[in-house]
Motif scaffolding. Structure first.
Motif, short mmCIF file in Angstrom:
data_model
loop_
_atom_site.label_atom_id
_atom_site.label_comp_id
_atom_site.label_asym_id
_atom_site.label_seq_id
_atom_site.Cartn_x
_atom_site.Cartn_y
_atom_site.Cartn_z
N ARG A 190 36.89 29.86 46.17
CA ARG A 190 35.88 29.51 47.16
C ARG A 190 35.80 30.55 48.28
N GLY A 191 34.60 31.11 48.46
CA GLY A 191 34.37 32.05 49.54
C GLY A 191 34.90 33.45 49.30
N MET A 192 35.41 33.73 48.11
CA MET A 192 35.99 35.04 47.82
C MET A 192 34.98 35.89 47.05
N PRO A 193 34.93 37.20 47.34
CA PRO A 193 33.98 38.09 46.65
C PRO A 193 34.35 38.28 45.18
N VAL A 194 33.34 38.53 44.37
CA VAL A 194 33.53 38.84 42.96
C VAL A 194 33.59 40.36 42.82
N ILE A 195 34.67 40.86 42.23
CA ILE A 195 34.89 42.30 42.15
C ILE A 195 35.07 42.69 40.68
N ARG A 208 40.50 52.44 25.43
CA ARG A 208 39.52 51.36 25.45
C ARG A 208 38.77 51.37 26.79
N THR A 209 37.47 51.14 26.76
CA THR A 209 36.73 50.89 27.99
C THR A 209 36.90 49.41 28.31
N VAL A 210 37.25 49.11 29.55
CA VAL A 210 37.59 47.73 29.91
C VAL A 210 36.86 47.33 31.19
N ILE A 211 36.28 46.14 31.18
CA ILE A 211 35.69 45.54 32.37
C ILE A 211 36.57 44.36 32.77
N MET A 212 37.12 44.43 33.98
CA MET A 212 37.94 43.32 34.50
C MET A 212 37.24 42.72 35.70
N ARG A 213 37.33 41.41 35.81
CA ARG A 213 36.72 40.70 36.94
C ARG A 213 37.80 39.94 37.70
N ARG A 214 37.75 40.08 39.02
CA ARG A 214 38.70 39.36 39.87
C ARG A 214 37.96 38.71 41.03
N ALA A 234 33.77 42.79 51.33
CA ALA A 234 33.28 41.68 52.14
C ALA A 234 32.23 40.89 51.37
N MET A 235 32.10 39.62 51.68
CA MET A 235 31.12 38.78 51.00
C MET A 235 29.69 39.19 51.31
N LYS A 283 21.28 43.65 52.43
CA LYS A 283 22.51 43.00 52.01
C LYS A 283 22.43 41.51 52.31
N ARG A 284 22.98 40.73 51.42
CA ARG A 284 22.96 39.30 51.61
C ARG A 284 24.25 38.72 51.06
N THR A 285 24.59 37.53 51.50
CA THR A 285 25.82 36.90 51.04
C THR A 285 25.60 36.28 49.68
N ALA A 286 26.50 36.58 48.77
CA ALA A 286 26.37 36.04 47.41
C ALA A 286 27.12 34.73 47.29
N PRO A 287 26.57 33.79 46.56
CA PRO A 287 27.31 32.56 46.29
C PRO A 287 28.44 32.82 45.32
N VAL A 288 29.39 31.91 45.24
CA VAL A 288 30.44 32.01 44.25
C VAL A 288 29.81 32.00 42.87
N ALA A 289 30.21 32.95 42.04
CA ALA A 289 29.54 33.11 40.75
C ALA A 289 29.81 31.94 39.83
N ALA A 290 28.84 31.65 38.99
CA ALA A 290 29.01 30.64 37.95
C ALA A 290 29.53 31.35 36.72
N HIS A 291 30.82 31.16 36.40
CA HIS A 291 31.47 31.93 35.35
C HIS A 291 31.41 31.23 34.01
N GLU A 292 31.26 32.03 32.94
CA GLU A 292 31.34 31.47 31.61
C GLU A 292 32.76 30.97 31.35
N TYR A 293 33.75 31.70 31.91
CA TYR A 293 35.14 31.29 31.76
C TYR A 293 35.50 30.36 32.91
N ASP A 294 35.85 29.16 32.57
CA ASP A 294 36.20 28.17 33.58
C ASP A 294 37.71 28.06 33.68
N PRO A 295 38.33 28.59 34.75
CA PRO A 295 39.78 28.57 34.84
C PRO A 295 40.35 27.19 35.07
N PHE A 296 39.48 26.21 35.37
CA PHE A 296 39.96 24.87 35.65
C PHE A 296 39.80 23.93 34.46
N ALA A 297 39.24 24.48 33.35
CA ALA A 297 39.01 23.63 32.18
C ALA A 297 40.32 23.20 31.56
#
Length: 449
Positions: free
Chosen positions: A255-260, A272-278, A423-424, A435-449
């Protein structure tokens, strides 16, 4: 061993614990053994015995090591020594293979050349030093090659951290997870471990001499088969990685953290070419890309940015120039990061060392990672040292490859997400007028599932 009514003595004399291992073999068997136990000695004889006894036409057996040169150095003399005791058996030095009078064949392979293995079938295979083999060798190449003739596999090795060998050993021993996440133990799998303090195969005085010159971690790994041991100068320890992979993210971590996004672009054919998201203390499953040109990679990165509403995109400038240029043409604001560039903190030799140490601190402070064997292995690969000016130095990719390890591309991509504070208020979507504030992304991977 016997071939029909004829008894053939190849000269193989297994010791007590090798006999135990023989008795424990199933269709898929994982043998974790201390150094000097005789893993290759036994494995070669498993192959020879199978080749002599088989009733299948044109049976094919393989011995796979991390590198073909290593397979020849370690196993070829053993294979000739025992196989050529069979009347009519012939060795082919050029192919590193033995042909038997019943049509069976044993051949040596290296996981570094997976194309030489693709397309063949196996009735049985031994994979030696599994921890050092390319991770895709077993699931993508060898396992399909065993399917049509219901072949078997023996995995042998000594621990080198929590990698694919660890995953196979634990899965064979405790069961593999099904689609629902339940552990299911299969009778087709077996796992056995032989520690030096339990076999008495190594003289006590010799073990004590080894302990005197080895670190505790090295001793535990090599002689006591401890998967959790780590070398003393490993930047990110196995224990730290294991704890991070076991953490369960909670909603407040995002919550409230930027997507990087961190993008490590492949340098060579085997990289390997790798895309990591945090996002905050949570990292998500890596996206690994092989065999694509820069235009295709840029397209995939662009789609990832749009899907996740990423606030920042950090790309390795070393081999990522084409990807960076294309993304900028498409209107994305990306940040190129030079691994060898100047760090923010002068106590580091370069930017890569600084990012990796920041990543280590993040893991220590509660960062969570997906339970991905390749990522966990990559994180534990680089060692560290200090230069003449007492600056922190991380082992380079080239140095890692020189000691037989694969480039830690997945971990480098995650490290890139620590290139700079984000920064957000920063949004890097093309076409943004401001520039505008982005909402928390809706991820395909749900870490809470």
């Amino acid at each position: 061993m016997t071939a029909g009514p004829q008894t053939i003595d190849t000269g193989y004399r297994p010791h007590e614990f090798q006999l135990r291992a023989h008795n424990a073999l199933r269709r898929f068997s994982v043998l974790c053994c201390h150094r000097r136990w005789g893993k290759t000695y036994m494995a070669v004889n498993v192959l020879v015995d199978a080749a002599v006894r088989t009733r299948k036409q044109a049976a094919r057996f393989g011995y796979v090591a991390p590198f073909l040169k290593q397979a020849k150095q370690v196993a070829w003399d053993y294979l000739r020594r025992f196989a050529l005791k069979i009347p009519g058996a012939k060795a082919n030095e050029a192919e590193l293979s033995i042909d038997f009078p019943n049509g069976a064949r044993i051949r040596l392979y290296g996981s570094d050349n997976g194309e030489a293995i693709r397309g063949v079938y196996f009735d049985g295979v031994v994979i030696d030093e599994v921890a050092d083999c390319r991770p895709e060798t077993w699931p993508e190449i060898i396992r399909p090659a065993l399917a049509d003739r219901k072949g078997w596999a023996v995995f042998i090795g000594t621990p080198k951290g929590m990698n694919q060998f660890y995953e196979l050993f634990v899965g064979a021993r405790d069961g593999f997870k099904n689609e629902r996440g339940d552990l299911v133990k299969s009778p087709d799998w077996s796992a056995v471990m032989f520690r030096a303090d339990e076999t008495d195969l190594i003289d006590v005085a010799e073990l004590e001499a080894s302990r005197a010159i080895m670190s505790d971690a090295q001793y535990r790994q090599e002689w006591l088969c401890d998967f959790s041991a780590a070398t003393d100068n490993t930047l990110i320890t196995i224990d730290l990685v294991g704890s991070a992979a076991a953490r369960t993210p909670v909603e407040r971590d995002l919550r409230g953290m930027p997507v990087i996004l961190g993008v490590d672009v492949a340098r060579f054919g085997d990289d390997r070419t790798v895309i990591m998201r945090r996002q905050g203390s949570v990292s998500f499953p890596p996206r690994v890309i092989r065999g694509m040109d820069n235009m295709h990679v840029a397209g995939l990165v662009a789609q990832e940015v749009v899907d996740t509403k990423a606030n920042a995109i950090f790309i390795d400038a070393g081999r990522g120039e084409g990807v960076i240029d294309r993304l900028r043409q498409l209107g994305f604001n990306v940040v190129e990061v030079n691994f060898g560039g100047k760090p923010t903190n002068p106590r580091y030799v370069n930017k890569r060392a600084e990012m990796w140490d920041d990543m280590r601190q993040w893991l220590h402070d509660g960062g969570s990672i997906p339970n991905d064997p390749e990522l966990k292995t990559d994180l534990c690969v680089p060692t560290y040292s200090f230069d003449q000016s007492n600056r922190f130095r991380l082992e380079t990719k080239d140095e890692i490859k020189e000691r037989g390890q694969r480039s830690p591309d997945l971990a480098d991509a995650l490290a890139l997400t620590f290139a700079a504070p984000v920064a957000m208020t920063e949004v890097y979507l093309p076409g943004s007028a401001a520039k505008r504030t982005a909402p928390v992304a809706a991820h395909e991977y749900d870490p809470f599932a």
